[in-house]
Design an enzyme around this catalytic site. Structure first.
Site, PDB file in Angstrom:
ATOM      1  CE  LYS A  44      -4.518   1.120   0.134  1.00 46.15           C
ATOM      2  NZ  LYS A  44      -5.472   0.203  -0.670  1.00 46.15           N
TER       3      LYS A  44
HETATM    4  P1  NAD Z   1     -12.720   8.236  -2.379  1.00 51.17           P
HETATM    5  O1  NAD Z   1     -11.631   9.363  -1.968  1.00 51.17           O
HETATM    6  O2  NAD Z   1     -13.041   8.262  -3.883  1.00 51.17           O
HETATM    7  O3  NAD Z   1     -14.167   8.490  -1.695  1.00 51.17           O
HETATM    8  C1  NAD Z   1     -14.271   8.665  -0.081  1.00 51.17           C
HETATM    9  C2  NAD Z   1     -15.438   9.205   0.274  1.00 51.17           C
HETATM   10  O4  NAD Z   1     -15.319   9.321   1.468  1.00 51.17           O
HETATM   11  C3  NAD Z   1     -15.219  10.871  -0.311  1.00 51.17           C
HETATM   12  O5  NAD Z   1     -16.504  11.347  -0.867  1.00 51.17           O
HETATM   13  C4  NAD Z   1     -15.193  11.561   0.987  1.00 51.17           C
HETATM   14  O6  NAD Z   1     -15.653  12.925   1.067  1.00 51.17           O
HETATM   15  C5  NAD Z   1     -15.837  10.549   1.982  1.00 51.17           C
HETATM   16  N1  NAD Z   1     -15.281  10.913   3.587  1.00 51.17           N
HETATM   17  C6  NAD Z   1     -14.182  11.140   3.862  1.00 51.17           C
HETATM   18  N2  NAD Z   1     -14.031  11.218   5.193  1.00 51.17           N
HETATM   19  C7  NAD Z   1     -15.077  10.959   5.473  1.00 51.17           C
HETATM   20  C8  NAD Z   1     -15.918  10.797   6.866  1.00 51.17           C
HETATM   21  N3  NAD Z   1     -15.264  11.207   8.001  1.00 51.17           N
HETATM   22  N4  NAD Z   1     -17.296  10.522   6.874  1.00 51.17           N
HETATM   23  C9  NAD Z   1     -18.123  10.474   6.039  1.00 51.17           C
HETATM   24  N5  NAD Z   1     -17.471  10.410   4.475  1.00 51.17           N
HETATM   25  C10 NAD Z   1     -16.137  10.846   4.555  1.00 51.17           C
HETATM   26  O7  NAD Z   1     -12.199   6.908  -1.943  1.00 51.17           O
HETATM   27  P2  NAD Z   1     -12.673   5.491  -2.354  1.00 51.17           P
HETATM   28  O8  NAD Z   1     -11.601   5.106  -3.534  1.00 51.17           O
HETATM   29  O9  NAD Z   1     -14.086   5.277  -2.738  1.00 51.17           O
HETATM   30  O10 NAD Z   1     -12.168   4.606  -1.188  1.00 51.17           O
HETATM   31  C11 NAD Z   1     -13.053   4.647  -0.012  1.00 51.17           C
HETATM   32  C12 NAD Z   1     -12.656   3.372   0.889  1.00 51.17           C
HETATM   33  O11 NAD Z   1     -12.816   2.106   0.117  1.00 51.17           O
HETATM   34  C13 NAD Z   1     -11.234   3.523   1.490  1.00 51.17           C
HETATM   35  O12 NAD Z   1     -11.271   2.642   2.762  1.00 51.17           O
HETATM   36  C14 NAD Z   1     -10.351   2.589   0.618  1.00 51.17           C
HETATM   37  O13 NAD Z   1      -9.225   2.251   1.076  1.00 51.17           O
HETATM   38  C15 NAD Z   1     -11.336   1.720   0.158  1.00 51.17           C
HETATM   39  N6  NAD Z   1     -11.101   0.858  -1.085  1.00 51.17           N
HETATM   40  C16 NAD Z   1     -11.126   1.510  -2.358  1.00 51.17           C
HETATM   41  C17 NAD Z   1     -10.778   0.804  -3.587  1.00 51.17           C
HETATM   42  C18 NAD Z   1     -10.778   1.687  -4.814  1.00 51.17           C
HETATM   43  O14 NAD Z   1     -11.014   0.892  -5.921  1.00 51.17           O
HETATM   44  N7  NAD Z   1     -11.008   3.005  -4.968  1.00 51.17           N
HETATM   45  C19 NAD Z   1     -10.601  -0.418  -3.499  1.00 51.17           C
HETATM   46  C20 NAD Z   1     -10.748  -1.075  -2.444  1.00 51.17           C
HETATM   47  C21 NAD Z   1     -10.960  -0.402  -1.224  1.00 51.17           C
END
Ligand code: NAD
Length: 476
Positions: free
Chosen positions: A107
């Site tokens: 990561k």
């Molecule tokens: P992103 O940045 O696209 O979206 C995150 C969202 O969460 C944003 O809209 C943000 O405003 C919101 N947010 C941030 N802090 C917050 C809070 N305290 N309360 C409520 N909302 C909040 O990120 P993402 O890529 O969607 O990733 C989200 C989660 O999924 C993370 O834990 C990431 O590790 C996990 N993840 C992502 C992927 C991927 O392909 N992008 C894959 C596996 C896991």
């Protein structure tokens, strides 16, 4: 095990790991080898911006190299730290093993608020970060392949891929150095939506099993189920969109960083998403159902809770008040080890992160293979398949004429049947197959062993066993 003090993220993952290995027969040495994080690199670099030098801190952590390349996203957030990156890298190892993608876990993260910089500045920062990692082989198609995570997306991945290519001008596989790229930079159809799509497929699979639904006190299918989603970013938005548009689920709540919306009648995800894209906040949308206390909505009544933002949001502080009977961890680590224990005692069913959000790495695997093969999926066989289908249809039509009214094809059968699968369909099919197979492996342990009572331990047991087998076959 009773967790009284809130553990940190890394400790939380270790506690979950410990619960699983306590039920396994691993030698203490091998257990420790799998648990520890192999290496974490911290890079500090300066970029001259707005007339002065700014120093940034970035991380790339490699948890396990039992398979290479290692794989794991790069996160941009001010909360990024070594503990978090190592926890996420460990989760990647277990996730890759569970969904059988041939990678070790890694990561990366950059301690930055991406909203504080404009696009041009972000490009310079990203390219410089990538330079630091590439020159240490911490980005490399055969060794270490990043992907998007919180705060990053296709745009950042395209910059990283280009930076690598500039530094390795003769590497014919340069594009495979990173996944989650835009289509015109070597990406694959369906990657942007993949993690949310995987959450949808995971829920569909869960709802196929009566016994599993019963454990959560649920019945029927996803149609009409009330869902609350936290985080309307890449993962949360796509999961909510597909579940509401394609499965008939009702999204009754959306929680964002600066507030939340709860409407028992159901909210319109597309409209909220469009509002957020335009205004950068959920504030101001539908005042009547808006609350400043977004996190409080995690405790509202619903059938399925989807935390899809960040880690630690369901913790010792609120776990007892969580009312959802089913939680699917779309984010990494949203439920702390302490909260996990409380929820299990309450009978809440949790579909764990290492399974629930594995859609991203699964489609990243497809993208990496596509880059290495230098050809899009389906290019060789699509038209040949169509020709064979045409043969069958011609024959059926001949019979049709012969049998007259006694037999006929439904009107759109021919059109649907004659179409060979394109890349997007193949990606979806591969993802669906992966999510079903991994659920099956977890389920076998969950229902097949008397000492395993929840899906998380089942998932860890499956993953750790696979990683252990890989180490053993290397003679370790
Ligand atoms: P992103 O940045 O696209 O979206 C995150 C969202 O969460 C944003 O809209 C943000 O405003 C919101 N947010 C941030 N802090 C917050 C809070 N305290 N309360 C409520 N909302 C909040 O990120 P993402 O890529 O969607 O990733 C989200 C989660 O999924 C993370 O834990 C990431 O590790 C996990 N993840 C992502 C992927 C991927 O392909 N992008 C894959 C596996 C896991």
């Amino acid at each position: 095990m009773t967790v009284r003090k809130e553990p940190g993220f890394r400790e939380s993952v270790n506690l979950m790991f410990n619960r699983a290995v306590a039920l396994m027969d691993l030698s203490p040495g091998l257990e420790e080898k799998i648990r520890v994080c192999n290496a974490t690199y911290i890079v500090r670099f300066g970029v001259r911006l707005r007339g002065k030098m700014h120093t940034f801190t970035g991380y790339r952590s490699v948890h396990s190299e039992h398979m290479e390349p290692v794989k794991g996203g790069i996160r941009y957030a001010t909360s990024v730290n070594q503990n978090e990156v190592e926890a996420l890298a460990a989760l990647m190892t277990y996730k890759c093993a569970l969904v059988e993608t041939p990678f070790g876990g890694a990561k990366g993260g950059l301690c930055i608020d991406p909203r504080a910089w404009d696009e041009h500045e972000l490009e310079r920062i990203t390219r410089r970060f990538a330079y630091e990692l590439v020159k240490r082989d911490l980005i490399h198609p055969a060794q270490n392949v990043p992907a998007p995570d919180m705060g990053t997306g296709e745009r950042e991945m395209a910059w990283i891929a280009d930076q690598y290519a500039r530094m390795h001008t003769t590497d014919i596989n340069a594009r495979a150095c990173v996944t989650g790229k835009p289509l015109d930079s070597g990406g694959i159809f369906g990657r942007v939506e993949a993690t949310g799509r995987g959450v949808q497929y995971a829920l569909r699979e869960f709802f196929r099993h009566e016994e599993d639904k019963r454990k959560a006190g649920l019945s029927g299918d996803l149609d009409g189920k009330r869902i609350i989603v936290q985080g309307l970013g890449n993962v949360g938005y796509h999961a909510a969109k597909f579940l509401s548009e394609e499965d008939g689920a009702r999204i009754i709540g959306v929680i964002e960083r600066d507030g939340g919306i709860l409407d028992p009648e159901g909210v319109n995800i597309e409209r909220i998403h469009a509002w957020m894209q335009k205004h950068g906040t959920i504030k101001g949308y539908a005042d009547t159902h808006f609350t400043e206390d977004g996190a409080g909505l995690l405790e509202a009544e619903c059938d399925i809770l989807i935390p899809a933002a960040l880690e630690g949001v369901i913790n010792l502080g609120n776990a007892r008040r969580i009312r959802a009977p089913l939680i699917i961890e779309a984010a990494n680590g949203p439920v702390t080890a302490g909260a996990d224990e409380i929820l299990r005692q309450k009978g809440t069913v949790i579909i764990p992160d290492l399974y629930a959000n594995a859609g991203g790495v699964t489609v990243s695997y497809f993208e990496w293979v596509k880059n290495l093969s230098h050809m899009r999926f389906g290019r060789l066989q699509r038209r040949q398949e169509e020709a064979r289908y045409r043969l069958l249809i011609d024959e059926l039509e001949r019979l049709d004429r012969y049998l007259g009214d006694a037999w006929s094809m439904t009107p759109d059968f021919k059109q649907k049947y004659l179409r060979g699968a394109d890349e997007l369909e193949l990606v979806r099919s591969g993802l669906d197959d992966t999510m079903r197979a991994a659920y099956g492996a977890m389920r076998e342990v969950w229902h097949g062993r008397d000492d395993v009572h929840d899906l998380r331990v089942a998932a860890y047991v499956v993953s750790i066993e696979r990683v252990a087998r890989s180490y053993r076959s290397k003679g370790l």
